[in-house]
Design a protein around this motif. Structure first.
Motif, short mmCIF file in Angstrom:
data_model
loop_
_atom_site.label_atom_id
_atom_site.label_comp_id
_atom_site.label_asym_id
_atom_site.label_seq_id
_atom_site.Cartn_x
_atom_site.Cartn_y
_atom_site.Cartn_z
N VAL A 90 -41.34 -48.82 -23.21
CA VAL A 90 -41.45 -48.16 -21.57
C VAL A 90 -40.36 -48.62 -20.78
CG1 VAL A 90 -42.41 -48.67 -18.78
CG2 VAL A 90 -43.85 -48.23 -21.04
N VAL A 91 -39.40 -49.91 -21.32
CA VAL A 91 -38.70 -49.91 -20.65
C VAL A 91 -37.28 -49.54 -21.22
CG1 VAL A 91 -36.50 -52.39 -21.46
CG2 VAL A 91 -39.20 -52.62 -20.03
N LEU A 92 -37.37 -48.97 -22.96
CA LEU A 92 -36.63 -48.26 -23.85
C LEU A 92 -36.25 -47.04 -22.73
CD1 LEU A 92 -34.61 -48.65 -26.10
CD2 LEU A 92 -36.69 -47.61 -27.47
N GLY A 93 -38.06 -47.06 -22.95
CA GLY A 93 -37.28 -44.88 -22.23
C GLY A 93 -36.68 -45.13 -20.87
N PHE A 94 -37.41 -46.31 -20.05
CA PHE A 94 -36.40 -46.38 -18.86
C PHE A 94 -35.00 -46.74 -19.08
CE2 PHE A 94 -34.87 -49.94 -15.58
CZ PHE A 94 -35.15 -48.77 -14.17
N ALA A 95 -34.35 -46.97 -19.85
CA ALA A 95 -32.84 -47.56 -19.53
C ALA A 95 -32.40 -46.48 -20.20
CB ALA A 95 -33.06 -48.66 -21.55
N PHE A 96 -33.16 -45.89 -21.22
CA PHE A 96 -32.12 -44.35 -21.32
C PHE A 96 -32.04 -43.52 -20.26
CE2 PHE A 96 -32.87 -43.09 -26.19
CZ PHE A 96 -32.77 -44.41 -26.67
N LEU A 97 -32.37 -43.69 -19.10
CA LEU A 97 -32.38 -42.72 -18.06
C LEU A 97 -31.67 -42.94 -17.31
CD1 LEU A 97 -36.06 -42.45 -16.31
CD2 LEU A 97 -35.01 -40.96 -18.03
N PHE A 98 -31.02 -44.73 -17.26
CA PHE A 98 -29.48 -44.63 -16.59
C PHE A 98 -28.31 -44.56 -17.92
CE2 PHE A 98 -32.35 -48.01 -14.49
CZ PHE A 98 -31.67 -48.04 -13.35
N ALA A 99 -28.74 -43.84 -19.13
CA ALA A 99 -27.89 -44.07 -20.45
C ALA A 99 -27.18 -42.79 -20.26
CB ALA A 99 -28.09 -45.02 -21.09
N PHE A 100 -28.69 -42.06 -20.49
CA PHE A 100 -28.39 -40.94 -20.87
C PHE A 100 -29.13 -39.34 -19.91
CE2 PHE A 100 -29.46 -43.68 -24.66
CZ PHE A 100 -28.07 -43.43 -25.12
N ALA A 101 -28.53 -40.09 -18.43
CA ALA A 101 -29.23 -38.88 -17.63
C ALA A 101 -28.41 -38.42 -16.70
CB ALA A 101 -30.47 -39.03 -16.97
N ILE A 120 -35.20 -38.57 -27.63
CA ILE A 120 -36.65 -39.08 -28.29
C ILE A 120 -36.34 -39.42 -29.35
CG2 ILE A 120 -38.90 -37.70 -28.77
CD1 ILE A 120 -38.40 -35.80 -26.88
N VAL A 121 -35.86 -38.77 -30.53
CA VAL A 121 -35.73 -38.95 -31.81
C VAL A 121 -35.29 -40.65 -31.95
CG1 VAL A 121 -34.23 -38.94 -34.27
CG2 VAL A 121 -35.52 -37.57 -32.97
N ALA A 122 -33.72 -40.90 -30.57
CA ALA A 122 -33.22 -42.08 -30.81
C ALA A 122 -34.06 -43.82 -30.04
CB ALA A 122 -32.08 -42.09 -30.00
N ALA A 123 -34.76 -43.07 -29.64
CA ALA A 123 -36.48 -43.75 -29.01
C ALA A 123 -37.57 -43.85 -29.80
CB ALA A 123 -36.49 -43.38 -27.54
N HIS A 124 -37.78 -43.26 -30.96
CA HIS A 124 -38.53 -43.41 -31.90
C HIS A 124 -37.94 -44.26 -32.97
CE1 HIS A 124 -41.23 -40.57 -30.72
NE2 HIS A 124 -41.16 -40.93 -29.15
N THR A 125 -36.50 -44.03 -33.14
CA THR A 125 -36.19 -45.15 -34.32
C THR A 125 -35.74 -46.54 -33.68
OG1 THR A 125 -34.76 -42.42 -35.09
CG2 THR A 125 -33.81 -45.01 -35.50
N LEU A 126 -35.77 -46.89 -32.75
CA LEU A 126 -35.77 -48.05 -32.44
C LEU A 126 -36.33 -48.35 -32.31
CD1 LEU A 126 -32.37 -47.64 -29.17
CD2 LEU A 126 -31.97 -48.83 -32.07
N ILE A 127 -37.43 -48.16 -31.68
CA ILE A 127 -38.98 -48.38 -32.15
C ILE A 127 -39.67 -48.71 -33.25
CG2 ILE A 127 -41.20 -47.91 -30.92
CD1 ILE A 127 -40.62 -46.24 -29.22
N ALA A 128 -39.15 -47.61 -34.20
CA ALA A 128 -39.13 -48.26 -36.11
C ALA A 128 -38.38 -49.04 -36.73
CB ALA A 128 -39.51 -46.94 -36.49
N PHE A 129 -37.27 -49.27 -36.42
CA PHE A 129 -36.16 -50.18 -36.80
C PHE A 129 -36.87 -51.26 -37.14
CE2 PHE A 129 -31.62 -51.39 -37.09
CZ PHE A 129 -31.73 -51.84 -38.32
N PRO A 130 -37.29 -52.35 -36.05
CA PRO A 130 -37.39 -53.68 -36.45
C PRO A 130 -39.02 -53.85 -37.83
CG PRO A 130 -36.90 -53.44 -34.10
CD PRO A 130 -37.27 -51.61 -34.51
N ALA A 150 -42.14 -44.80 -24.14
CA ALA A 150 -40.98 -44.15 -24.14
C ALA A 150 -41.08 -42.44 -24.09
CB ALA A 150 -39.72 -44.66 -25.13
N SER A 151 -42.02 -41.87 -24.97
CA SER A 151 -42.43 -40.77 -24.83
C SER A 151 -43.38 -39.43 -23.50
CB SER A 151 -43.28 -40.20 -25.29
OG SER A 151 -42.99 -40.58 -27.07
N LEU A 152 -43.32 -40.35 -22.31
CA LEU A 152 -43.89 -40.45 -20.70
C LEU A 152 -42.84 -40.45 -20.16
CD1 LEU A 152 -46.82 -39.78 -20.15
CD2 LEU A 152 -46.69 -41.99 -19.43
#
Length: 536
Positions: A378-389, A403-413, A474-476
């Motif tokens: 959720v925090v990641l999706g919120f931060a994306f709003l600031f950077a990419f909207a 969405i792919v960028a957010a999902h990649t960051l979620i899975a990467f660790p 993030a998807s929501l």
């Protein structure tokens, strides 16, 4: 000597900088733009809601450990046929989409569920929102904790215990003065990790909390609604969440390092067999898969009666309960597309990081790669709003690539934690031999390393795909009507708790689709993994 790609850090650092550090920096900056947001955080409503979120995490942790501890000891103490498979079944719950878990609990323990129809007991209502949330979070995390605890039990240096016993120490003294100090770092790391995940619980609390329980994530999401959302409050909550989960992650990593110093390679040993223990282990595994089975059967029922009306509504027109704008094939295609793209990107970033030349820059980049683990979806999706909207140099909001960028960051660790240790444990002499025979660096990677890493790579790929398929936070926030995956469409259909029987049935049917896709990822990982050679 293992081959290295000195420039491999550049794309990894670029991705983390653009898609993680920059958005997070903007969100943190926004937290200090308004003093009123901090005053709101200090009032009774916000403090009580956050305290309730911590309390539900404590309750969830207690219930998860109450299941995980005896489960780990059961498989450690007795020789149980299929023990590894049974533990994997319990751990698999961790990657199930939230709608599968919630729908499964409602279909088995909720109103009109299996228990209600058989005995007239609505267990979820009896438990109330606190009990329901704790049960769902424990179901998610108990299997993971059991695997971690079982691994710690198997890898402890038992010779020290044997030496203490041979010197006359009583069993209680051996446990308190030898066994527990050796196991404590691993046990505390597992407990802290479960607490981290429960504290960041979003979908479970949103769907089962009945508005009486909040976490920081659900409060943040609530502050994004309305015509004039108070984004400064959401930014403050994001900063609090980042700080708390970051501190917890640091604690987990520190405890894991301490536990690794005490661990030894597991050695074969004689274990007593027990028919009762074996039966118990298989019964517990059967209970663990019951919610999934309930979702699969519930997908073909409406109001408790067998029916295909839900599927007709999902695939039909607007006159038979079909939700406007929904297309099942498109939703499935987008979900699978996001998952495949996230898998490829996360694996590529992990391999680049693993093959990067060692040094300070590599160590710093690796630490940064694990930071998204302490950041909620959720925090990641919120931060994306600031950077990419809006008017930005990289307008990704509304685009599938965001969405792919957010999902990649979620899975990467998670991918990195699976693949990097395996990559670094490869025998360096194999590289030396291949190089001496004239094999180029790409040839050594493709023909030598990747086949040896097939098992970890397949597991990591399945993990990344499952996380992408099941992402809800993030998807929501990021998905629009044109880019919505199955998880968000389930929310649009009312979710598993919808009052209308047909809407609830449609949500359960879509949860079944998510479950099938997730199981397909797990089966594919098992099929692609290394096969055991039969003993001669």
């Amino acid at each position: 000597m293992r081959p290295s790609l000195p420039l491999g850090l550049l794309p990894v650092a670029a991705v983390l900088g653009v898609f993680f550090l920059w958005p997070m920096g903007l969100a943190v900056q926004a937290a200090f733009t308004s003093a009123g947001a901090w005053h709101w955080l200090a009032d009774d409503y916000a403090r009580n809601r956050i305290a309730g979120g911590v309390l539900q995490a404590v309750l969830s942790l207690a219930l998860a450990l109450a299941v995980a501890l005896p489960l780990a000891f059961l498989h450690h103490r007795w020789r149980i046929p299929g023990s590894r498979l049974l533990l994997a079944v319990h751990a698999a719950a961790f990657v199930l989409p939230v709608f599968v878990v919630v729908a499964g609990l409602r279909e088995t323990l909720g109103a009109g569920g299996w228990l209600d129809r058989a005995m007239g007991v609505d267990a979820l209502s009896a438990l109330g929102p606190w009990g329901a949330v704790a049960l769902a979070n424990a179901y998610y995390n108990a299997g993971l904790a059991a695997v971690l605890l079982h691994t710690a039990l198997e890898r402890r240096p038992r010779r020290l215990e044997e030496a203490a016993a041979s010197l006359g120490a009583a069993p209680a003294a051996v446990w308190s003065r030898v066994s527990w100090p050796l196991l404590r770092p691993a046990a505390m790391a597992a407990a802290l990790l479960v607490f981290l995940f429960c504290l960041g619980s979003f979908g479970v609390v949103l769907l089962l909390g009945e508005g009486r329980i909040d976490t920081i994530d659900t409060l943040l999401y609530a502050n994004l609604g309305g015509a004039f959302p108070p984004e400064d409050r959401a930014a403050v909550l994001a900063l609090v969440q980042i700080t708390l989960q970051g501190l917890l992650l640091v604690g987990v990593l520190a405890l894991e390092r301490r536990a690794a110093r005490n661990a030894v390679a597991p050695t074969p040993r004689q274990r007593p067999s027990s028919a009762a223990a074996t039966a118990t282990a298989w019964i517990l595994a059967a209970l663990a898969i019951t919610p999934a089975v309930a979702v699969l059967t519930g997908a073909f029922q409406v109001g408790g009666d067998w029916s295909l009306d839900a599927w007709r509504a999902l695939t039909g027109g607007p006159d038979d309960g079909h939700l406007y704008g929904f297309n099942l094939a498109r939703a499935v295609g987008l979900s699978v597309g996001y998952a495949l793209a996230a898998v490829v990107a996360a694996l590529a970033l992990t391999l680049l990081l693993g093959y990067a030349a060692k040094g300070t820059a590599a160590r710093v980049t690796e630490v940064l790669a694990f930071l998204p683990l302490g950041t909620s979806s959720v925090v990641l999706g919120f931060a994306f709003l600031f950077a990419f909207a809006g008017r930005t140099w990289l307008p990704l909001i509304g685009s599938p690539w965001g969405i792919v960028a957010a999902h990649t960051l979620i899975a990467f660790p998670f991918v990195a934690r699976t693949v990097l240790p395996a990559l670094r444990s490869l025998d360096a002499s194999l590289d030396d031999s291949a190089a001496s025979l004239g094999a180029s660096l790409p040839a050594r990677i493709v023909r030598l390393h990747l086949p040896l890493l097939r098992g970890p790579l397949s597991v990591a790929a399945a993990f990344a795909a499952a996380l992408s398929l099941g992402d809800y936070g993030a998807s929501l926030i990021l998905m629009t009507d044109d880019t919505m995956s199955i998880a968000v469409w389930i929310d649009r259909h009312g979710g598993p708790g919808a009052f209308d029987p047909l809407a609830r049935a449609q949500s359960t049917a879509l949860a079944a689709v998510l479950l099938v896709l997730t199981l397909a990822c797990i089966v594919a990982a098992a099929a692609l993994g290394p096969r055991r050679r039969p003993h001669a």
